[in-house]
Enzyme design. Sequence first.
Site, PDB file in Angstrom:
ATOM      1  N   GLU A  95      -9.981  -0.845  11.555  1.00 58.62           N
ATOM      2  CA  GLU A  95     -10.609  -1.769  10.605  1.00 58.62           C
ATOM      3  C   GLU A  95     -10.393  -3.223  11.048  1.00 58.62           C
ATOM      4  O   GLU A  95     -11.098  -4.123  10.609  1.00 58.62           O
ATOM      5  CB  GLU A  95     -10.008  -1.580   9.214  1.00 58.62           C
ATOM      6  CG  GLU A  95      -8.505  -1.891   9.158  1.00 58.62           C
ATOM      7  CD  GLU A  95      -7.874  -1.822   7.764  1.00 58.62           C
ATOM      8  OE1 GLU A  95      -8.529  -1.419   6.799  1.00 58.62           O
ATOM      9  OE2 GLU A  95      -6.677  -2.187   7.660  1.00 58.62           O
ATOM     10  N   ASP A 151       0.942   1.571   8.340  1.00 60.66           N
ATOM     11  CA  ASP A 151       0.515   0.724   9.472  1.00 60.66           C
ATOM     12  C   ASP A 151       1.487   0.763  10.657  1.00 60.66           C
ATOM     13  O   ASP A 151       1.118   0.419  11.773  1.00 60.66           O
ATOM     14  CB  ASP A 151       0.349  -0.732   9.031  1.00 60.66           C
ATOM     15  CG  ASP A 151      -0.748  -0.914   8.003  1.00 60.66           C
ATOM     16  OD1 ASP A 151      -1.472   0.062   7.726  1.00 60.66           O
ATOM     17  OD2 ASP A 151      -0.873  -2.026   7.463  1.00 60.66           O
ATOM     18  N   GLY A 206      -4.937  -0.266   9.228  1.00 59.80           N
ATOM     19  CA  GLY A 206      -3.863  -0.762  10.079  1.00 59.80           C
ATOM     20  C   GLY A 206      -3.880  -2.256  10.307  1.00 59.80           C
ATOM     21  O   GLY A 206      -3.061  -2.792  11.045  1.00 59.80           O
ATOM     22  N   THR A 229       5.359   1.928   5.547  1.00 65.75           N
ATOM     23  CA  THR A 229       3.961   1.522   5.718  1.00 65.75           C
ATOM     24  C   THR A 229       3.263   2.486   6.658  1.00 65.75           C
ATOM     25  O   THR A 229       3.832   2.857   7.694  1.00 65.75           O
ATOM     26  CB  THR A 229       3.772   0.077   6.244  1.00 65.75           C
ATOM     27  OG1 THR A 229       2.409  -0.081   6.633  1.00 65.75           O
ATOM     28  CG2 THR A 229       4.629  -0.288   7.442  1.00 65.75           C
ATOM     29  N   LEU A 254      -7.857   7.809   1.913  1.00 64.80           N
ATOM     30  CA  LEU A 254      -7.494   9.212   2.181  1.00 64.80           C
ATOM     31  C   LEU A 254      -6.327   9.301   3.155  1.00 64.80           C
ATOM     32  O   LEU A 254      -5.443  10.140   3.009  1.00 64.80           O
ATOM     33  CB  LEU A 254      -8.694   9.951   2.793  1.00 64.80           C
ATOM     34  CG  LEU A 254      -9.880  10.163   1.858  1.00 64.80           C
ATOM     35  CD1 LEU A 254     -11.094  10.609   2.642  1.00 64.80           C
ATOM     36  CD2 LEU A 254      -9.519  11.184   0.797  1.00 64.80           C
ATOM     37  N   GLN A 255      -6.314   8.402   4.155  1.00 65.35           N
ATOM     38  CA  GLN A 255      -5.269   8.486   5.184  1.00 65.35           C
ATOM     39  C   GLN A 255      -3.886   8.152   4.652  1.00 65.35           C
ATOM     40  O   GLN A 255      -2.887   8.420   5.291  1.00 65.35           O
ATOM     41  CB  GLN A 255      -5.617   7.603   6.378  1.00 65.35           C
ATOM     42  CG  GLN A 255      -5.660   6.120   6.062  1.00 65.35           C
ATOM     43  CD  GLN A 255      -6.571   5.349   7.001  1.00 65.35           C
ATOM     44  OE1 GLN A 255      -6.272   5.199   8.164  1.00 65.35           O
ATOM     45  NE2 GLN A 255      -7.691   4.860   6.501  1.00 65.35           N
ATOM     46  N   ARG A 256      -3.804   7.557   3.468  1.00 61.65           N
ATOM     47  CA  ARG A 256      -2.473   7.242   2.953  1.00 61.65           C
ATOM     48  C   ARG A 256      -2.096   8.058   1.718  1.00 61.65           C
ATOM     49  O   ARG A 256      -1.025   7.858   1.163  1.00 61.65           O
ATOM     50  CB  ARG A 256      -2.351   5.744   2.687  1.00 61.65           C
ATOM     51  CG  ARG A 256      -3.287   5.228   1.639  1.00 61.65           C
ATOM     52  CD  ARG A 256      -3.254   3.714   1.580  1.00 61.65           C
ATOM     53  NE  ARG A 256      -3.800   3.252   0.333  1.00 61.65           N
ATOM     54  CZ  ARG A 256      -4.110   2.004   0.055  1.00 61.65           C
ATOM     55  NH1 ARG A 256      -3.930   1.074   0.977  1.00 61.65           N
ATOM     56  NH2 ARG A 256      -4.570   1.662  -1.119  1.00 61.65           N
ATOM     57  N   GLY A 302       0.839  -1.212   0.000  1.00 57.12           N
ATOM     58  CA  GLY A 302       0.000   0.000   0.000  1.00 57.12           C
ATOM     59  C   GLY A 302       0.864   1.247   0.000  1.00 57.12           C
ATOM     60  O   GLY A 302       1.987   1.237   0.509  1.00 57.12           O
TER      61      GLY A 302
END
Length: 403
Positions: A242, A141, A186, A139, A296-298, A12
């Site tokens: 999530e 995450d 995450g 990442t 959006l967060q990435r 990602g």
Amino acid sequence: MGHNAIVGQSGGPTTVINSSLAGVFSVCKRLGAKTVYGMRHGVQGLLKEDVIDLDGTLRTHADVELLQRTPAMLLGSCRYKLPDAAKEPAVYERLFDILRKYDIGYFFYIGGNDSMDTILKLSDYAAGSDIRFVGVPKTIDNDLCVTDHTPGYGSAAKYIGTTVRELVRDSTIYDLKSVTVVEIMGRNAGWLTAAAALAEDEDCEGAAMICLPEVAFDPEDFVARVGALQSRTPSIVVAVSEGIRVADGRYVAELSDALSVDPFGHKNLTGTARYLCSLLAHRLGTKTRAVELSTLQRCAAHLSSLTDIEEAYRCGGAAAQAAFDGQTGVMIALRRVSDNPYLCVTEPMDIHGIANLEKTVPLDWIDAENYRIRAPFLDYALPLIKGEPSQTYVRGMPEHLTL
Ligand code: F6P
């Protein structure tokens, strides 16, 4: 040994993965790589010989700087798992034929724990060859082992903290009961969701509850807690990962719908907030809104952290330096040497302790009973979100570098 370098991006995206690409490119050139190639769509593209000459794209210092502020992945990505070399040697023979054809001496892969599996397998297979394989961490995450944090996390955390703060403002406009459930990425690590705690300070009450995947999720307790909170504050914002699971191990996201699976066996987690909103509406009769931060967060480069952009570049540069120093089968890690002032150094670490492993949030940083995050997390995360990059705009829109 080969005179050229090749670099790929995988997994990602983050808003700063291109900054790592810029670091690999610039330092390889400085150290004397003749040509720096880019794999289109990672190793999957390399197997099809889908390769570009990056020297043609990154012609000037201004191009490299613009790349550093461009979200997503310039080279494109893949979620491709290399087979075991013993079972499918032809895949490796093909890859190494291509690497020889392009006279590659230095191979870089920018990615997370799945992508580091590629560095592990290729460097193990190549033992004795003179090609050097080095991983660059990335990442949102933040779940890579060995490194203090991963490039990409700081910017995503800044976006999440800011967005939760803005949602809290929005949630209080009407004089009625409402719950806004914010779903944050995450997978099995709660680092990103914990960043919702950054929203809180003396002028913002922040998220009323934060649910991480490190703690088993109890729907009954959740509903009761929301009800109790709403008797004091009618409109609340709740942040959920999530990846939260109920006690029997099922993801909340799969309680209503079956989920698709990627080549690494990861379920495509989506729908947690929607599920919880319908549960709350049904049980408490409250207005609800599900906000899935999703991609959006990435990709929110307009809210990147300058610290993150700079560290991503340094990790890329350190990878190039390590490869030219003769290292292989390593990933560059960040080691925090000081909190005040904040300072991290880079160091190459054995890929065997990193690939395919996940680092989760320490349990003593989580106040599970009260759905809160404890202060040590804030001490850890706040330095990572510091600073704002300067952005150039064309016709009022942010300028990006594309192929
Ligand atoms: O690997 C990072 C990540 O953003 C996870 O947080 C998320 O679960 C996953 O990627 C989503 O992957 P995809 O882009 O393949 O849907």
